[in-house]
Design an enzyme around this catalytic site. Structure first.
Site, PDB file in Angstrom:
ATOM      1  N   HIS A 126       0.814  -1.234   0.000  1.00 17.24           N
ATOM      2  CA  HIS A 126       0.000   0.000   0.000  1.00 17.24           C
ATOM      3  C   HIS A 126       0.844   1.279   0.000  1.00 17.24           C
ATOM      4  CE1 HIS A 126      -3.655  -2.238   0.466  1.00 17.24           C
ATOM      5  NE2 HIS A 126      -3.352  -2.693   1.679  1.00 17.24           N
ATOM      6  N   ASP A 162      -2.936 -10.877  -1.904  1.00 20.00           N
ATOM      7  CA  ASP A 162      -3.482 -10.264  -0.690  1.00 20.00           C
ATOM      8  C   ASP A 162      -4.928  -9.827  -0.978  1.00 20.00           C
ATOM      9  OD1 ASP A 162      -2.229  -8.742   1.997  1.00 20.00           O
ATOM     10  OD2 ASP A 162      -3.973  -7.728   1.124  1.00 20.00           O
ATOM     11  N   HIS A 164      -6.385  -7.231  -0.227  1.00 21.20           N
ATOM     12  CA  HIS A 164      -6.474  -5.802  -0.546  1.00 21.20           C
ATOM     13  C   HIS A 164      -5.684  -5.500  -1.810  1.00 21.20           C
ATOM     14  CE1 HIS A 164      -6.907  -6.144   3.919  1.00 21.20           C
ATOM     15  NE2 HIS A 164      -7.980  -5.432   3.635  1.00 21.20           N
ATOM     16  N   ASP A 246      -4.792 -12.711   3.833  1.00 22.47           N
ATOM     17  CA  ASP A 246      -6.026 -12.167   4.410  1.00 22.47           C
ATOM     18  C   ASP A 246      -7.262 -12.377   3.536  1.00 22.47           C
ATOM     19  OD1 ASP A 246      -4.868 -10.425   2.626  1.00 22.47           O
ATOM     20  OD2 ASP A 246      -4.791  -8.713   4.005  1.00 22.47           O
TER      21      ASP A 246
HETATM   22 ZN   LIG Z   1      -4.220  -7.085   2.993  1.00 20.20          ZN
END
Ligand SMILES: [Zn+2]
Length: 309
Positions: A126, A162, A164, A246
């Site tokens: 991120h 992931d 995200h 996740d």
């Molecule tokens: Zn994540």
């Protein structure tokens, strides 16, 4: 040839406070999962600190300067955004995370490991060119990709499972046709990017957006039908994996229902792509994963698949 496991104890000292999901216990769970006899032949390496020049290759100078200046010597942590902070030990941990990713590239490029898994924190996908975000300080995967070019590579791919979207990696790759980024992620979800319409400068960004509640079938279909074919067309000279666990059904931060077996299935498929295009050279970096049992099981399944090829 062995598979390398790269980590550093400084990564336990990134103290995010008592109620933060990205906590030192995650790294204990990951390393604990790799302590069993089946992993005894992993080549265990210490992550060095990344040099400043490597950070500046993907981040703006002003951002790197501000992180170096803000790192607290002691006492209270410094908040960088709503859920990203730096404690006394965070800068050293972040430098080891980025440096571990670079060391993993060296391992596979110099030929003393076939693949390498980097178990460090904070994660990186991120972190944007000019800001920390989403528990991430430095963009470890992008730093690794740029470092690979010091080994005379041209085309480097990052694939990210992931839950995200890796907005930071995408931001650093989208204008360079020789860098490729493919991601499966829950959408809508944090950080809000990752629509399939985000394609990069040359179709070099490929996003598979999975609605909340998606499980094994949707996850595998996204990779099999969309992301892996695009990766094959790109034909990378090095494959870097942003390995977050996740998307697992037990994870508290998102609503996908991926199983541990899906992480093994995907890793095996990615390893086959690497075998076809880049001599099996795979660098895998720990990103998210916040249910400790699912994280441990996912890591074991992932590293087991890296070791099998
Ligand atoms: Zn994540």
């Amino acid at each position: 040839m062995p598979v390398a496991l790269i980590t550093h104890p400084a990564c336990f000292d990134h103290d995010t406070g008592p109620h933060h999901p990205e906590r030192p216990a995650r790294l204990r769970a990951v390393l604990g999962a790799l302590e069993t006899p089946e992993f005894q032949h992993l080549l265990r390496e210490v992550a060095p600190e990344a040099p400043e020049s490597a950070l500046r290759a993907v981040h703006h100078d002003a951002y790197v300067d501000s992180i170096l200046a803000m790192a607290p010597a002691e006492g209270e942590p410094v908040h960088l955004d709503a859920d990203t902070l730096m404690s006394h030990g965070s800068l050293a941990a972040a430098l080891r995370s980025a440096g571990g990713a670079m060391r993993a590239v060296d391992a596979v490029m110099e030929g003393w490991a076939r693949a390498a898994f980097v178990a460090t924190r904070p994660p990186g996908h991120h972190a944007e060119p000019n800001r920390a975000m989403g528990f991430c300080l430095f963009a470890n995967a992008a730093i690794a990709a740029h470092h690979a070019r010091a080994h005379d590579l041209k085309r480097v791919a990052v694939v990210d499972f992931d839950v995200h979207h890796g907005n930071g990696t995408q931001a650093m790759f989208e204008t360079d046709a020789d860098l490729f980024y493919a991601s499966s992620h829950q959408y809508p979800c944090y950080p809000g990017t990752g629509r399939p319409s985000e394609r990069g400068v040359a179709g070099n960004i490929v996003n598979a957006a999975l609605p909340p509640g998606s499980g094994s079938a949707e996850f595998r279909a996204a990779w099999q039908d969309t992301l892996i074919p695009a990766l094959e067309r790109f034909a990378p000279e090095l494959l870097i994996i942003s390995a977050g666990f996740d998307a697992h059904r037990f994870d508290p931060l998102a609503e996908l229902n991926v199983e541990t077996a899906d992480f093994a299935w995907l890793t095996e498929a990615l390893v086959r792509v690497a075998d076809r295009h880049c001599g099996g050279k795979v660098v895998s970096l720990l990103e998210g994963g916040y249910d400790l049992e699912a994280l441990a099981a996912g890591t074991a399944a992932h590293v087991r698949a890296l070791m099998r090829h």
